[in-house]
Motif scaffolding. Structure first.
Motif, PDB file in Angstrom:
ATOM      1  N   LEU A 224       0.955  -1.259   0.035  1.00 40.93           N
ATOM      2  CA  LEU A 224       0.010   0.039  -0.109  1.00 40.93           C
ATOM      3  C   LEU A 224       0.944   1.295   0.155  1.00 40.93           C
ATOM      4  CD1 LEU A 224      -2.534  -1.108   2.733  1.00 40.93           C
ATOM      5  CD2 LEU A 224      -2.933  -1.058   0.279  1.00 40.93           C
TER       6      LEU A 224
ATOM      7  N   TRP B 172       5.669  -0.346  -6.209  1.00 38.87           N
ATOM      8  CA  TRP B 172       4.473  -1.196  -6.309  1.00 38.87           C
ATOM      9  C   TRP B 172       3.314  -0.288  -7.008  1.00 38.87           C
ATOM     10  CZ3 TRP B 172      -0.780  -1.304  -4.861  1.00 38.87           C
ATOM     11  CH2 TRP B 172      -1.286  -2.400  -5.498  1.00 38.87           C
ATOM     12  N   ARG B 173       3.514   1.052  -6.713  1.00 41.55           N
ATOM     13  CA  ARG B 173       2.424   1.896  -7.073  1.00 41.55           C
ATOM     14  C   ARG B 173       2.621   2.086  -8.632  1.00 41.55           C
ATOM     15  NH1 ARG B 173      -1.347   5.532  -6.586  1.00 41.55           N
ATOM     16  NH2 ARG B 173      -1.723   4.987  -4.524  1.00 41.55           N
TER      17      ARG B 173
ATOM     18  N   ARG C 254      -9.767  11.656  -0.981  1.00 41.45           N
ATOM     19  CA  ARG C 254      -9.165  12.994  -1.781  1.00 41.45           C
ATOM     20  C   ARG C 254     -10.404  13.716  -2.217  1.00 41.45           C
ATOM     21  NH1 ARG C 254      -3.557  12.646  -3.465  1.00 41.45           N
ATOM     22  NH2 ARG C 254      -2.667  11.430  -1.642  1.00 41.45           N
TER      23      ARG C 254
ATOM     24  N   TRP D  40       0.146  11.637  -7.870  1.00 44.14           N
ATOM     25  CA  TRP D  40      -0.548  11.017  -6.635  1.00 44.14           C
ATOM     26  C   TRP D  40      -0.503  11.800  -5.504  1.00 44.14           C
ATOM     27  CZ3 TRP D  40      -4.426   8.839  -4.858  1.00 44.14           C
ATOM     28  CH2 TRP D  40      -4.242   8.257  -3.618  1.00 44.14           C
ATOM     29  N   ILE D  41       0.486  12.672  -4.872  1.00 47.12           N
ATOM     30  CA  ILE D  41       0.411  13.290  -4.092  1.00 47.12           C
ATOM     31  C   ILE D  41      -0.544  14.649  -4.274  1.00 47.12           C
ATOM     32  CG2 ILE D  41       1.742  15.102  -2.686  1.00 47.12           C
ATOM     33  CD1 ILE D  41       4.332  13.268  -3.066  1.00 47.12           C
TER      34      ILE D  41
ATOM     35  N   ILE E  29       4.212   9.710   1.489  1.00 45.29           N
ATOM     36  CA  ILE E  29       4.404   9.465   0.196  1.00 45.29           C
ATOM     37  C   ILE E  29       5.421   9.827  -0.514  1.00 45.29           C
ATOM     38  CG2 ILE E  29       3.068   9.318  -1.921  1.00 45.29           C
ATOM     39  CD1 ILE E  29       0.600  10.048  -0.327  1.00 45.29           C
TER      40      ILE E  29
ATOM     41  N   GLN F  19      -2.839  14.846  -6.418  1.00 45.16           N
ATOM     42  CA  GLN F  19      -4.268  14.324  -6.905  1.00 45.16           C
ATOM     43  C   GLN F  19      -5.267  14.668  -5.899  1.00 45.16           C
ATOM     44  OE1 GLN F  19      -4.756  10.439  -8.540  1.00 45.16           O
ATOM     45  NE2 GLN F  19      -6.765  10.159  -7.361  1.00 45.16           N
ATOM     46  N   GLY F  20      -6.340  15.534  -6.252  1.00 48.22           N
ATOM     47  CA  GLY F  20      -7.467  15.985  -5.355  1.00 48.22           C
ATOM     48  C   GLY F  20      -7.159  16.897  -4.295  1.00 48.22           C
ATOM     49  N   ARG F  21      -5.888  17.390  -4.262  1.00 46.61           N
ATOM     50  CA  ARG F  21      -5.606  18.205  -3.388  1.00 46.61           C
ATOM     51  C   ARG F  21      -5.557  19.821  -3.622  1.00 46.61           C
ATOM     52  NH1 ARG F  21      -1.178  14.288  -0.391  1.00 46.61           N
ATOM     53  NH2 ARG F  21      -2.601  13.572   1.128  1.00 46.61           N
TER      54      ARG F  21
ATOM     55  N   ASP G  81      -0.245   9.630   3.517  1.00 50.55           N
ATOM     56  CA  ASP G  81      -1.452   8.908   3.345  1.00 50.55           C
ATOM     57  C   ASP G  81      -2.221   8.718   4.741  1.00 50.55           C
ATOM     58  OD1 ASP G  81      -0.241   6.684   4.873  1.00 50.55           O
ATOM     59  OD2 ASP G  81       0.144   5.609   3.121  1.00 50.55           O
ATOM     60  N   LEU G  82      -3.462   7.785   4.460  1.00 49.86           N
ATOM     61  CA  LEU G  82      -4.160   7.630   5.570  1.00 49.86           C
ATOM     62  C   LEU G  82      -3.680   6.850   6.793  1.00 49.86           C
ATOM     63  CD1 LEU G  82      -7.665   6.766   3.781  1.00 49.86           C
ATOM     64  CD2 LEU G  82      -6.716   8.718   4.515  1.00 49.86           C
ATOM     65  N   GLN G  83      -2.604   6.108   6.395  1.00 52.54           N
ATOM     66  CA  GLN G  83      -1.726   5.450   7.545  1.00 52.54           C
ATOM     67  C   GLN G  83      -0.772   6.111   8.258  1.00 52.54           C
ATOM     68  OE1 GLN G  83      -0.823   1.132   7.159  1.00 52.54           O
ATOM     69  NE2 GLN G  83      -0.862   1.594   4.936  1.00 52.54           N
ATOM     70  N   ARG G  84      -0.732   7.460   7.631  1.00 53.66           N
ATOM     71  CA  ARG G  84       0.383   8.473   8.045  1.00 53.66           C
ATOM     72  C   ARG G  84       1.831   8.179   7.611  1.00 53.66           C
ATOM     73  NH1 ARG G  84      -4.241   9.461   8.167  1.00 53.66           N
ATOM     74  NH2 ARG G  84      -5.277  10.463   9.776  1.00 53.66           N
TER      75      ARG G  84
ATOM     76  N   GLU H  51      -8.138   5.606  -0.157  1.00 51.69           N
ATOM     77  CA  GLU H  51      -7.147   6.686  -0.339  1.00 51.69           C
ATOM     78  C   GLU H  51      -7.515   7.502  -1.471  1.00 51.69           C
ATOM     79  OE1 GLU H  51      -4.388   7.510   1.258  1.00 51.69           O
ATOM     80  OE2 GLU H  51      -3.566   5.665   2.323  1.00 51.69           O
TER      81      GLU H  51
END
Lengths: 336, 518
Positions: free
Chosen positions: A26, A31-32, B157, A295-296, A267, A298-300, A261-264, B153
């Protein structure tokens, strides 16, 4: 001979303890990008559990960026960075290694660097040295009333050797560490070197450049709620349990967005493989950086990007028109 | 004695009377390894169709076992899923050359369901992009190999969240839709599979089909909760919702029965947004209750909290103190409880996952804790799924089995709201046929850490739990793989044979996940 170990500290647990939970996937930038379990810590551990040797998983071992995001994610507390570095040492070394060895030998032949006049020193690393203005501002900020001394020998070659799985000659290591012994504070820009300095200099307080700067009131004041603050992942993950609280407080104080990320887990903005670090001219491949930086973002909804590590600046500049500023330059930023 | 001819790759009718093996230790039922006829020709054909097939030992070893760690098998080759078209070509070749294909998502099965005993291992995690988020319609279209956490995730966002998913960060969407998936809000929203609106499926013969309750409904009904028998889910459209942090409360009980009674009371009355039971021991039972809004929380506190027979943390601590002070011979038990509390509770309240007293991400908090405290190279998690009326009996009997086999174990219990319009999806699944309104599930998870248990011992434990299900007319979440010997016992020959006939029609060479169910 010095009494410090040259190899990476032995992990508390190794790949044999991997339960296959996949939490490392994750957070793994490789992997991403690839969606290939074989290139992630899980794939390496499972292959080794079932009889593979380092040569069988060479591509996986070399592609790891050593961002260390997998370590705090791993519930088994496996020393994944150490595991990867150990495996790298077992591989046939990349072609660029002889020149790296020559660089270390050349450095070792130089006279011992003078001991810093103060009780603290900054090891800036290659990227920061290439930006003398930013380096000077960082030194001024960290020095308080006077500049913090900048080490002539910041161990850049040793950091690269650690990354490549190349053993550092004892003489070179002695030469690097001798001026640092007994210092109270060492600020270091390279997150992988920081991890090892903690072991080599147990009496000193070793802090990442990002942590040192972000602890300063004038720097924190310059952060805005509309900033994206990009933590340097190697240092952060090397001291995750403590730093997750530091950065949570920073987010709370400044209201800024972090590259967590959500796990803190941080990234990574850039995800360079070993080949890219050893031979940046010939092996440069910006796909990794683009994937991660996109990705960092995205949506921010952010207006400025603040980086701890100058290597991350280029990654963001490639994918965004937002201003990118180093943490050390924040306090001088007239728009703050 | 005449044994019915059994088609290769299928289990066939059970020749043993349903009650003939009660209490008798049985061996696990790992499938035989497929021995690889036609493999070379198949491999060449697959590569000719542009599919990367990995045959190195390292590539295959990565999938040698699943999260259970008791079933081991090696595929002949591994294919990383990249597109529906690629999977279609793979399955067409597999039919032609009669090569089994086993599908793995997160690899979190415990009974070897995602382990390939020869043939091809298809790794679906290669297809894990989010394709489209519709924030107005509150839906997401995603490739099905994505892990729920990766989906979360991306949704976050846009200030969105999935409705319900396993409390496990690396469960895959496709794998979960194929078996059910439970969350601590399943008592309100149903199982995770209930959240699917439409699917793209590659059938076992390599056709790519879109399906939903209104389009190709029969395929949709069979693929949802179908244990991977009727197709590979490649894309899914799911319901999502606006993100809200949780207002979490923990209540404590000294008895399983009273905790379950209260859980069912809360579920029946829609008194909370999240509910579930997690035990430390059967005398230290935790009911977790959580809310999406302060209004719901306040209503609960006003109307339902007084009706619960629960203790708060302090009250339970005082009760335990008195209890063990009067029973000094149980000090080891008290010490275990204390240690468990000391280790586990801070993990559930880590400051970086909390804000203003709310829990930001339940799956992060619980999944990390689950792997940290319950994870290991081996895991067995037999379960029982029953109607509400049978649940207390099932849990108490299962608890007695746990006590017999292991010094320490945990039970995880949740309700699952049933959707009457999904009745067709539930056929031959974890949802028991006699359940109305809610089904209830209980996982029995022994703490294996530090213990040395043979696979036969673990299998005997699972069998005893599953025997309770046969006796009660219940169902199971994990009835595939090594536990498939129970399928005919719980569902009966008529239903299983009907599904087997459907499987044969859909998958003529029985190549897709052949060892999982039949």
């Amino acid at each position: 001979m010095f009494g410090f170990p040259i190899s990476t500290p032995r992990p508390r647990k190794d790949y044999a303890s991997c339960s296959g939970c996949g939490l490392c996937l994750l957070v793994c930038p490789v992997w991403r990008r690839s969606r290939d379990i074989g290139l992630a810590p899980l794939g390496r551990a499972k292959a080794l559990q079932h009889g593979a040797v380092a040569a069988d998983i060479a591509e996986s071992i070399q592609s790891c960026t050593l961002c260390a995001a997998c370590e705090p994610a791993c519930p088994e507390d496996i020393g994944l960075v150490a595991m990867t570095l150990d495996l790298r040492r077992q591989l046939i070394q990349p072609a660029a290694v002889p020149s790296l060895r020559a660089r270390m030998d050349e450095q070792a032949a130089r006279p011992l660097a003078p001991r810093p006049s103060s009780s603290a020193v900054l090891l800036p690393g290659q990227a920061l040295r290439e930006h003398p203005g930013t380096l000077a501002r960082a030194a001024a900020l960290l020095g308080g009333m006077s500049n913090i001394p900048i080490a002539d020998d910041d161990g850049s070659d040793i950091a690269l050797a650690l990354e490549a799985g190349v053993e550092t000659p004892a003489q070179r290591l002695q030469q690097f560490l001798q001026p640092l012994r007994g210092l109270k504070n060492v600020a270091v820009a390279d997150g992988l070197l920081l991890r090892h300095l903690r072991q080599w200099l147990p009496g000193s307080k070793i802090a990442s450049l990002g942590l040192a700067l972000s602890s300063l009131a004038q720097v924190r004041r310059a952060l805005r709620a509309s900033d994206l603050y990009v933590i340097e992942p190697r240092a952060y993950h090397a001291d995750y349990q403590r730093l997750v609280k530091h950065y949570d407080a920073l987010r709370s104080d400044a209201g800024c967005t972090l590259n967590l990320d959500l796990q803190r887990i941080a990234i990574p903005a850039s995800a360079r493989s070993l080949a890219q670090r050893l031979e940046p001219e010939t092996a440069a491949d910006i796909r990794d950086d683009s994937v991660q930086a996109r990705w960092i973002l995205q949506g921010r909804n952010v207006e400025r990007i603040v980086v701890e590590n100058l290597e991350d600046s280029a990654a963001f500049e490639r994918v965004s028109k937002l201003p990118v500023v180093h943490l050390a330059d924040l306090a001088d930023d007239g728009t703050s | 004695m005449h044994l019915t001819d059994v088609e290769p790759g299928t289990l066939g009718p059970c020749p043993v009377a349903p009650d003939a093996l009660q209490g008798i230790k049985r061996q696990q039922t790992n499938p035989g390894r497929w021995n690889g006829p036609n493999w070379e020709e198949f491999a060449a054909a697959v590569r000719a169709r542009g599919i990367e097939l990995r045959e190195t030992p390292a590539a295959r070893a990565a999938f040698a076992t699943d999260a259970g760690g008791t079933a081991y098998g090696l595929a002949h080759g591994v294919v990383i899923a990249r597109s529906s078209e690629q999977i279609a070509r793979l399955l067409q070749a597999a039919q032609q050359y009669r090569v089994p294909v086993t599908v793995s998502g997160g690899g979190l099965t415990t009974e070897g369901e995602s382990v390939a005993f020869g043939g091809v291992l298809l790794d679906m995690s290669g297809m894990s992009r989010v394709l489209h988020i519709d924030a107005d319609a509150l839906t997401v279209r995603t490739e099905a190999g994505i892990f729920w956490h990766s989906l979360a995730e991306e949704l976050r966002r846009q200030d969105l969240d999935y409705l319900s998913a396993p409390l496990n960060l690396t469960s895959s969407v496709g794998g979960t839709l194929g078996v059910g998936g439970i969350d601590v809000n399943s008592a309100r929203f149903g199982c995770s599979a209930d959240q699917a609106i439409a699917l793209q499926v590659v059938t076992p013969t390599g056709d790519i089909a879109e399906c939903s309750d209104t389009h190709n409904a029969e395929l949709f009904q069979r693929v949802i909760l179908g244990y991977g028998q009727f197709g590979v889910i490649t894309e899914a459209t799911l319901r999502v919702r606006r993100y809200t942090p949780l207002r979490m409360h923990y209540f404590y009980y000294a008895s399983l029965r009273s905790a379950i009674e209260d859980l069912q009371l809360l579920d029946r009355n829609d008194a909370s947004d999240y509910s579930g039971i997690l035990t430390i021991m059967d005398c230290a039972v935790n009911v977790l209750v959580a809310f999406d809004s302060p209004e719901r929380e306040a209503a609960f506190m006003a109307h339902w909290r007084p009706r619960l027979s629960a203790y708060g943390e302090l009250g339970f601590g005082l009760r335990a103190l008195i209890h063990y002070a009067l029973r000094p011979w149980k000090l080891r038990e008290a010490w275990y409880l204390l240690e468990r509390k000391r280790e586990l509770f801070p993990e559930l309240r880590r400051s970086e996952y909390m804000r203003d007293g709310t829990m930001l991400d339940r799956s992060v908090v619980f999944s990390r804790a689950v792997w940290k405290f319950w994870g290991g190279r081996q895991m067995v998690i037999p379960d029982l799924a029953t109607s509400a009326a049978k649940f207390i009996d099932a849990v108490e009997r299962g608890n007695a089995v746990c006590r017999k086999f292991f010094p320490h174990y945990t039970l995880y219990l949740v309700g699952i709201k049933l959707r009457p319009e999904h009745r067709a999806h539930y056929e031959m699944s974890c949802i028991p046929p006699d359940a109305e309104g809610w089904a209830y599930g209980c996982e029995f998870e022994p703490m294996l850490d530090g213990g040395a248990y043979s696979r036969d011992y673990l299998q005997s434990f699972k069998n005893e739990i599953y025997d309770i299900g046969v006796d009660l007319g219940a169902s199971y979440y994990r009835f595939g793989g090594m536990m498939k010997g129970y399928i005919r016992r719980v569902f009966g020959d008529a239903l299983v044979d009907r599904h087997l006939a459907l499987k044969r029609a859909a998958d003529p060479e029985m190549i897709l996940n052949r060892h999982v169910i039949f």
